[in-house]
Scaffold this motif. Structure first.
Motif, short mmCIF file in Angstrom:
data_model
loop_
_atom_site.label_atom_id
_atom_site.label_comp_id
_atom_site.label_asym_id
_atom_site.label_seq_id
_atom_site.Cartn_x
_atom_site.Cartn_y
_atom_site.Cartn_z
N LEU A 183 103.84 54.63 43.52
CA LEU A 183 103.62 56.86 44.20
C LEU A 183 102.22 56.15 45.53
O LEU A 183 102.80 56.89 46.05
CB LEU A 183 103.73 57.31 43.37
N TYR A 212 104.07 66.52 45.03
CA TYR A 212 105.39 66.50 44.10
C TYR A 212 105.48 65.21 43.84
O TYR A 212 105.96 64.80 43.09
CB TYR A 212 106.36 66.81 44.92
N LYS A 213 105.09 63.78 44.19
CA LYS A 213 104.57 62.91 44.02
C LYS A 213 103.90 62.35 42.55
O LYS A 213 104.14 61.79 41.80
CB LYS A 213 103.38 61.33 45.08
N ALA A 252 103.09 65.75 40.75
CA ALA A 252 104.14 66.11 39.35
C ALA A 252 105.24 65.25 39.04
O ALA A 252 105.54 65.34 37.66
CB ALA A 252 104.88 67.19 40.10
N GLU A 253 105.88 64.40 40.22
CA GLU A 253 106.94 63.28 39.27
C GLU A 253 106.22 62.14 38.65
O GLU A 253 107.05 62.11 37.81
CB GLU A 253 107.28 62.85 40.86
N ALA A 254 104.65 61.90 38.86
CA ALA A 254 104.54 60.62 37.97
C ALA A 254 104.31 61.56 36.38
O ALA A 254 104.16 61.06 35.71
CB ALA A 254 102.97 59.99 38.84
N LYS A 272 105.43 63.52 35.24
CA LYS A 272 107.13 63.71 34.16
C LYS A 272 107.02 62.53 34.45
O LYS A 272 107.51 62.21 32.95
CB LYS A 272 108.00 63.94 35.50
N LYS A 273 107.30 61.08 34.93
CA LYS A 273 108.14 60.16 34.15
C LYS A 273 106.76 59.69 33.01
O LYS A 273 106.81 58.81 32.83
CB LYS A 273 107.70 59.01 35.83
N THR A 331 98.96 71.47 43.89
CA THR A 331 99.37 70.32 43.49
C THR A 331 99.82 71.46 41.72
O THR A 331 100.08 70.82 41.05
CB THR A 331 98.08 69.43 43.99
N VAL A 381 103.46 70.24 39.92
CA VAL A 381 102.98 69.72 38.20
C VAL A 381 103.94 71.20 37.15
O VAL A 381 104.29 70.16 36.56
CB VAL A 381 101.37 69.58 38.16
N LEU A 396 107.32 71.96 37.57
CA LEU A 396 108.50 69.81 37.11
C LEU A 396 107.93 69.72 35.93
O LEU A 396 108.59 69.51 34.70
CB LEU A 396 107.69 69.45 37.87
N ASN A 397 107.00 70.64 35.28
CA ASN A 397 106.71 69.93 33.99
C ASN A 397 105.98 70.99 33.03
O ASN A 397 105.17 71.70 32.72
CB ASN A 397 105.61 68.47 33.85
#
Ligand code: SF4
Length: 294
Positions: free
Chosen positions: A24, A79-80, A82-84, A86-87, A114, A118, A121-122
């Motif tokens: 990422l 968003y990166k 937040a995505e990390a 989540k993943k 940020t 985060v 999304l989570n």
């Protein structure tokens, strides 16, 4: 003297996180600051993301983070991260940054974006931020507090006398205390946290004074750790504290009223962050109910 041993176990979780973080293009302070706990933390799915690049505008004399002119900030980074989160299925995240004196707000808005990204999304994730001093800009601090992190950390790093020697000239002992105090004024329910690195030449009395100053600024969680020289370019270690001394300081910290004290040679601000947060919440709630008679 009791020796501190590093137990290194590279498990599947560590490898997953490491791969994801590099794919990422986001940085972690765990790697940049050569944190001794990286395998333990990453192995249990806890990491500290470092936003706004890996180059700091300041030059603290204990710190291994790269210094220089930073890159422009990546607007997609919130968003990166937040995505990390989540993943990886994290439920507790620490976010920190280098100092960005080149930005008008020191990066406060990017921190706020940020935190929100985060949390959006989570749902349910707890977010701890370890922030710079924003050069004492209280409006910048308010932007971060208004984004509703669960814990706000800012480190005084060392005792008053050593601050000009140890930290960058733009940092200040009173400036850091002001940031911590004001965060509580903006949101009295916000849990605050700060760290002191021991072994830079401070006296025992100076450590106690710094602890008292933090408590007076309303700080809930105190982290005390041993300074370790990352390379010959940083300050030498003036003293190696014994485990018993850490234990004594921990007891003194609890007597002063801190809700949680992490006192260990290898502790770093985000070490055992989830445990410290949960324990602090419990103790603060217990204290409030005993005050109200319930
Ligand atoms: S402000 Fe100081 S301690 Fe923080 S990253 Fe920059 S040089 Fe390191």
């Amino acid at each position: 003297m009791e020796k501190v041993r590093l137990r290194v176990s590279i498990n599947q979780r560590y490898l997953e996180l490491s791969k994801l973080v590099s794919s990422l293009g986001i940085a972690t302070v765990c790697e940049s600051a050569l944190c001794p706990n990286i395998f333990e933390c990453w192995g249990s799915g806890v990491a500290t993301f470092m936003i706004m690049g890996d180059t700091c505008t300041r030059g603290c004399r204990f710190c291994y983070v790269k210094k220089g002119i930073p890159q422009p900030i990546d607007p997609l980074e919130p968003y990166k991260v937040a995505e990390a989160v989540k993943k990886l299925g994290l439920d507790y995240v620490t976010i920190t940054s280098v100092d960005r004196d080149d930005l008008p707000d020191g990066g406060a808005e990017h921190f706020a974006r940020t935190i929100r990204a985060v949390k959006d999304l989570n749902p349910g994730v707890r977010v701890e931020v370890l922030i710079p001093d924003f050069r004492g800009d209280l409006d910048a601090l308010k932007r971060v507090v208004d984004a509703a992190p669960d814990v706000l950390a800012h480190n005084i790093e060392t005792v008053r006398r050593l601050t000009p020697l140890v930290r960058d000239w733009r940092a200040g002992y009173d400036q850091s205390l002001k940031i911590l105090k004001q965060a509580k004024i903006y949101n009295p329910r916000l849990i605050t946290k700060s760290s002191i690195l021991l072994g830079l030449g401070e006296t025992w009395e100076e450590v106690i004074e710094a602890m008292r100053d933090l408590r007076e600024a309303g700080v809930d969680i105190l982290v005390l750790s041993q300074y370790m020289r990352p390379s010959p370019k940083q300050l030498p270690v003036a003293k190696v504290y014994r485990i018993e001394e850490f234990k004594e300081l921990e007891e003194i910290g609890y007597k002063m009223g801190f809700s949680y004290v992490v006192a260990h040679p290898l502790a770093r601000t985000s070490y055992k962050a989830r445990e410290a947060y949960l324990e602090a919440v419990k103790r603060i709630a217990g204290h409030a109910s005993s005050q109200s008679g319930f």
